[in-house]
Design a protein around this motif. Structure first.
Motif, PDB file in Angstrom:
ATOM      1  N   GLU A  73      -2.836 -29.037 -10.814  1.00 47.53           N
ATOM      2  CA  GLU A  73      -4.160 -29.614 -11.018  1.00 47.53           C
ATOM      3  C   GLU A  73      -4.688 -30.007  -9.641  1.00 47.53           C
ATOM      4  OE1 GLU A  73      -6.395 -33.307 -13.355  1.00 47.53           O
ATOM      5  OE2 GLU A  73      -4.366 -32.678 -13.929  1.00 47.53           O
ATOM      6  N   LEU A  74      -5.666 -29.243  -9.166  1.00 47.08           N
ATOM      7  CA  LEU A  74      -6.173 -29.411  -7.807  1.00 47.08           C
ATOM      8  C   LEU A  74      -7.678 -29.621  -7.826  1.00 47.08           C
ATOM      9  CD1 LEU A  74      -4.196 -26.465  -6.123  1.00 47.08           C
ATOM     10  CD2 LEU A  74      -3.513 -28.872  -6.247  1.00 47.08           C
ATOM     11  N   ARG A  75      -8.204 -29.905  -6.653  1.00 45.29           N
ATOM     12  CA  ARG A  75      -9.647 -30.034  -6.471  1.00 45.29           C
ATOM     13  C   ARG A  75     -10.136 -28.927  -5.540  1.00 45.29           C
ATOM     14  NH1 ARG A  75     -12.883 -33.722  -9.499  1.00 45.29           N
ATOM     15  NH2 ARG A  75     -11.376 -35.102 -10.499  1.00 45.29           N
ATOM     16  N   SER A  76     -11.318 -28.411  -5.850  1.00 45.56           N
ATOM     17  CA  SER A  76     -11.912 -27.400  -4.989  1.00 45.56           C
ATOM     18  C   SER A  76     -12.540 -28.077  -3.767  1.00 45.56           C
ATOM     19  CB  SER A  76     -12.976 -26.609  -5.744  1.00 45.56           C
ATOM     20  OG  SER A  76     -14.070 -27.459  -6.063  1.00 45.56           O
ATOM     21  N   PHE A  77     -12.972 -27.272  -2.800  1.00 46.31           N
ATOM     22  CA  PHE A  77     -13.627 -27.815  -1.610  1.00 46.31           C
ATOM     23  C   PHE A  77     -14.867 -28.629  -1.977  1.00 46.31           C
ATOM     24  CE2 PHE A  77     -12.126 -25.022   2.206  1.00 46.31           C
ATOM     25  CZ  PHE A  77     -10.812 -25.396   1.939  1.00 46.31           C
ATOM     26  N   ASP A  78     -15.512 -28.277  -3.094  1.00 49.15           N
ATOM     27  CA  ASP A  78     -16.672 -29.058  -3.536  1.00 49.15           C
ATOM     28  C   ASP A  78     -16.302 -30.048  -4.648  1.00 49.15           C
ATOM     29  OD1 ASP A  78     -16.216 -27.158  -5.441  1.00 49.15           O
ATOM     30  OD2 ASP A  78     -18.243 -26.325  -5.432  1.00 49.15           O
ATOM     31  N   ASN A  79     -15.001 -30.382  -4.702  1.00 54.57           N
ATOM     32  CA  ASN A  79     -14.477 -31.477  -5.530  1.00 54.57           C
ATOM     33  C   ASN A  79     -14.504 -31.203  -7.032  1.00 54.57           C
ATOM     34  OD1 ASN A  79     -13.135 -33.968  -5.379  1.00 54.57           O
ATOM     35  ND2 ASN A  79     -14.974 -35.066  -6.022  1.00 54.57           N
ATOM     36  N   LYS A  80     -14.462 -29.941  -7.428  1.00 49.88           N
ATOM     37  CA  LYS A  80     -14.361 -29.615  -8.844  1.00 49.88           C
ATOM     38  C   LYS A  80     -12.889 -29.501  -9.237  1.00 49.88           C
ATOM     39  CE  LYS A  80     -18.731 -27.045  -9.004  1.00 49.88           C
ATOM     40  NZ  LYS A  80     -19.356 -25.700  -9.219  1.00 49.88           N
ATOM     41  N   PRO A  81     -12.506 -30.014 -10.416  1.00 50.63           N
ATOM     42  CA  PRO A  81     -11.104 -29.915 -10.838  1.00 50.63           C
ATOM     43  C   PRO A  81     -10.760 -28.488 -11.276  1.00 50.63           C
ATOM     44  CG  PRO A  81     -12.420 -30.941 -12.551  1.00 50.63           C
ATOM     45  CD  PRO A  81     -13.334 -30.763 -11.376  1.00 50.63           C
ATOM     46  N   ILE A  82      -9.603 -28.015 -10.829  1.00 47.72           N
ATOM     47  CA  ILE A  82      -9.110 -26.686 -11.203  1.00 47.72           C
ATOM     48  C   ILE A  82      -7.653 -26.834 -11.641  1.00 47.72           C
ATOM     49  CG2 ILE A  82      -8.592 -24.342 -10.419  1.00 47.72           C
ATOM     50  CD1 ILE A  82     -11.549 -24.818 -10.465  1.00 47.72           C
ATOM     51  N   THR A  83      -7.321 -26.297 -12.815  1.00 48.28           N
ATOM     52  CA  THR A  83      -5.935 -26.366 -13.275  1.00 48.28           C
ATOM     53  C   THR A  83      -5.430 -24.959 -13.576  1.00 48.28           C
ATOM     54  OG1 THR A  83      -6.479 -26.592 -15.624  1.00 48.28           O
ATOM     55  CG2 THR A  83      -6.384 -28.614 -14.307  1.00 48.28           C
ATOM     56  N   LEU A  84      -4.136 -24.763 -13.447  1.00 52.23           N
ATOM     57  CA  LEU A  84      -3.559 -23.457 -13.770  1.00 52.23           C
ATOM     58  C   LEU A  84      -3.682 -23.130 -15.259  1.00 52.23           C
ATOM     59  CD1 LEU A  84      -2.077 -20.882 -13.150  1.00 52.23           C
ATOM     60  CD2 LEU A  84       0.076 -22.125 -13.224  1.00 52.23           C
ATOM     61  N   PRO A  85      -3.454 -24.067 -16.195  1.00 51.91           N
ATOM     62  CA  PRO A  85      -3.547 -23.675 -17.607  1.00 51.91           C
ATOM     63  C   PRO A  85      -4.903 -23.065 -17.980  1.00 51.91           C
ATOM     64  CG  PRO A  85      -2.443 -25.784 -17.407  1.00 51.91           C
ATOM     65  CD  PRO A  85      -2.956 -25.433 -16.037  1.00 51.91           C
ATOM     66  N   GLU A  86      -5.984 -23.538 -17.353  1.00 54.57           N
ATOM     67  CA  GLU A  86      -7.298 -23.031 -17.741  1.00 54.57           C
ATOM     68  C   GLU A  86      -7.522 -21.587 -17.285  1.00 54.57           C
ATOM     69  OE1 GLU A  86     -10.823 -24.315 -15.023  1.00 54.57           O
ATOM     70  OE2 GLU A  86      -9.351 -25.926 -14.882  1.00 54.57           O
ATOM     71  N   THR A  87      -6.631 -21.056 -16.427  1.00 54.26           N
ATOM     72  CA  THR A  87      -6.777 -19.672 -15.966  1.00 54.26           C
ATOM     73  C   THR A  87      -6.022 -18.689 -16.847  1.00 54.26           C
ATOM     74  OG1 THR A  87      -4.830 -19.681 -14.511  1.00 54.26           O
ATOM     75  CG2 THR A  87      -6.891 -20.553 -13.601  1.00 54.26           C
ATOM     76  N   LEU A  88      -5.253 -19.169 -17.815  1.00 58.59           N
ATOM     77  CA  LEU A  88      -4.511 -18.267 -18.698  1.00 58.59           C
ATOM     78  C   LEU A  88      -5.479 -17.322 -19.398  1.00 58.59           C
ATOM     79  CD1 LEU A  88      -1.844 -20.654 -20.244  1.00 58.59           C
ATOM     80  CD2 LEU A  88      -1.550 -18.989 -18.395  1.00 58.59           C
ATOM     81  N   GLY A  89      -5.077 -16.056 -19.498  1.00 62.83           N
ATOM     82  CA  GLY A  89      -5.963 -15.029 -20.016  1.00 62.83           C
ATOM     83  C   GLY A  89      -6.646 -14.255 -18.916  1.00 62.83           C
ATOM     84  N   LYS A  90      -6.566 -14.783 -17.692  1.00 59.08           N
ATOM     85  CA  LYS A  90      -7.079 -14.109 -16.500  1.00 59.08           C
ATOM     86  C   LYS A  90      -5.904 -13.722 -15.607  1.00 59.08           C
ATOM     87  CE  LYS A  90     -11.670 -14.857 -16.916  1.00 59.08           C
ATOM     88  NZ  LYS A  90     -12.740 -13.830 -16.764  1.00 59.08           N
ATOM     89  N   ILE A  91      -6.145 -12.819 -14.684  1.00 60.66           N
ATOM     90  CA  ILE A  91      -5.172 -12.509 -13.643  1.00 60.66           C
ATOM     91  C   ILE A  91      -5.540 -13.333 -12.412  1.00 60.66           C
ATOM     92  CG2 ILE A  91      -4.280 -10.693 -12.132  1.00 60.66           C
ATOM     93  CD1 ILE A  91      -5.032  -8.752 -14.462  1.00 60.66           C
ATOM     94  N   LEU A  92      -4.575 -14.021 -11.848  1.00 57.55           N
ATOM     95  CA  LEU A  92      -4.855 -14.982 -10.788  1.00 57.55           C
ATOM     96  C   LEU A  92      -4.124 -14.596  -9.508  1.00 57.55           C
ATOM     97  CD1 LEU A  92      -6.042 -17.698  -9.823  1.00 57.55           C
ATOM     98  CD2 LEU A  92      -4.023 -18.826 -10.790  1.00 57.55           C
ATOM     99  N   LEU A  93      -4.876 -14.503  -8.410  1.00 57.17           N
ATOM    100  CA  LEU A  93      -4.288 -14.286  -7.094  1.00 57.17           C
ATOM    101  C   LEU A  93      -4.474 -15.555  -6.260  1.00 57.17           C
ATOM    102  CD1 LEU A  93      -3.020 -12.401  -4.942  1.00 57.17           C
ATOM    103  CD2 LEU A  93      -5.360 -11.774  -4.269  1.00 57.17           C
TER     104      LEU A  93
END
Length: 368
Positions: free
Chosen positions: A239-259
């Protein structure tokens, strides 16, 4: 008019010195030397490295133009390049790994051992210059090679100064300087104890001594690099923050391919690879690819943000990592790339950018 003549004469003098150095370098068949390297990094850190290098010129080699063995005194490893592959040893474990990936072979100069190699010692490089000047004293010529600013990366005052021994007309020191995001990077190689064309110092680059007694470790297994143990495993959640302070989590990327592209602002190969990563993002995003760039050096956060702002063509999301993420993903060097499939499983790990990343993305896309 007199100023024009003076400038013209200086230019001619620099050209003559360059020509004389290259002529002397043509006589090099083998060379060995000691290196004392002093670095001031953009992080503000300073370091001194020492080591030894053995070189054999090979004009048929299109990567460096020579083969080499190199070792840093403070690191228990050796690096060998023989034109076909590179060997990297772990002398404590009496093990070695090999790489045949030609697309990233030049990156070995950023690794332990490779940092000791001075390419200008064998082949003076004046390509890409915006101007050359010369000065001298009784013992040395000082050839300063200037380069254009890289305005989109906020890199300025780029130059390289090569110190040339008047007796041999060969380099004995190289200094590279640039200023990035208002910070200085200054790298200096002092070349000592030079032995030229000495047959007693012959090295067999194709059959290194350690191959007889060390164990070959295949890079994809966990013993070769802690990160490799993650391949085939479920990706650690974050669970991280983007450069513009938006929350990003790995679980929400499931169903996508992530690099995941782990990089730092002070890492030259990281910055050079970003346009390639951006190309992958644009080519495959409509097919389900997400790309996140991640930095873990929080002290360089503002500089990293500034770099991305200055390069709007790089627009895949950037995240701020943390110690937990660094530990979970075993990030000990950059650039590193981790590919995660739709179910959250790690399918590919790349230490340094390689063209294999795209083929791995296509493989995962074709699975479903």
């Amino acid at each position: 008019m007199s100023l024009f003549l003076s400038s013209y004469a200086l230019a001619q003098s620099a050209e003559q010195i360059i020509s004389a150095v290259r002529k002397s370098q043509e006589s090099i068949k083998t060379i060995s030397y000691k290196i004392v390297r002093h670095d001031t990094l953009v992080t503000g850190n300073q370091r001194t490295l020492t080591g030894h290098v053995k070189v054999r010129v090979d004009t048929s080699d299109h990567t460096f133009g020579f083969l080499f063995w190199a070792k840093e005194d403070s690191v228990k490893s050796q690096l060998v390049y023989n034109g076909n592959m590179s060997y990297a040893t772990n002398d404590d474990q009496k093990a070695y790994s090999i790489s045949t990936d030609r697309s990233s072979m030049k990156d070995i100069l950023y690794s332990a051992g490779g940092r000791m190699v001075v390419t200008d010692m064998v082949k003076l490089d004046t390509s890409g210059t915006s101007g050359v000047s010369i000065s001298q004293n009784k013992r040395f010529y000082y050839l300063t090679i200037n380069y254009p600013d890289l305005t989109k990366y906020d890199v300025s005052k780029r130059h390289k100064t090569v110190t040339i021994d008047k007796t041999t007309m060969l380099p004995v020191a190289v200094r590279q300087h640039q200023e990035t995001l208002d910070k200085v990077q200054d790298l200096t190689w002092n070349i000592q104890q030079i032995h030229l064309n000495d047959q007693e110092l012959f090295y067999d680059f194709f059959n290194p001594d350690f191959v007889k007694t060390f164990t070959l470790k295949i890079p994809v297994v966990s013993q070769a690099h802690p990160l490799m143990a993650l391949k085939g495993m479920q990706a650690p959640v974050f669970e991280l923050r983007s450069f513009d302070n938006k929350p990003i989590t790995l679980p929400e990327t499931l169903g996508k391919i992530l690099l995941l592209d782990f990089w730092e602002v002070w890492c030259g190969p990281c910055i050079e690879s970003m346009p390639k990563v951006q190309h992958l993002y644009e080519k495959y995003k409509d097919k389900g690819l997400l790309v996140y760039g991640i930095i873990n050096d929080i002290s360089q956060l503002e500089s990293s943000k500034k770099l991305i702002r200055k390069n709007p063509e790089i627009h895949f999301p950037m995240l701020v990592g943390n110690d937990t993420l660094k530990k979970d993903y075993q990030v000990n060097a950059v650039p590193e790339y981790v590919l995660i499939d739709r179910k959250g499983k790690i399918t590919f790990i790349g230490l340094g950018y390689s063209e294999n990343i795209e083929s791995e993305i296509e493989n995962v896309l074709n699975e479903n």
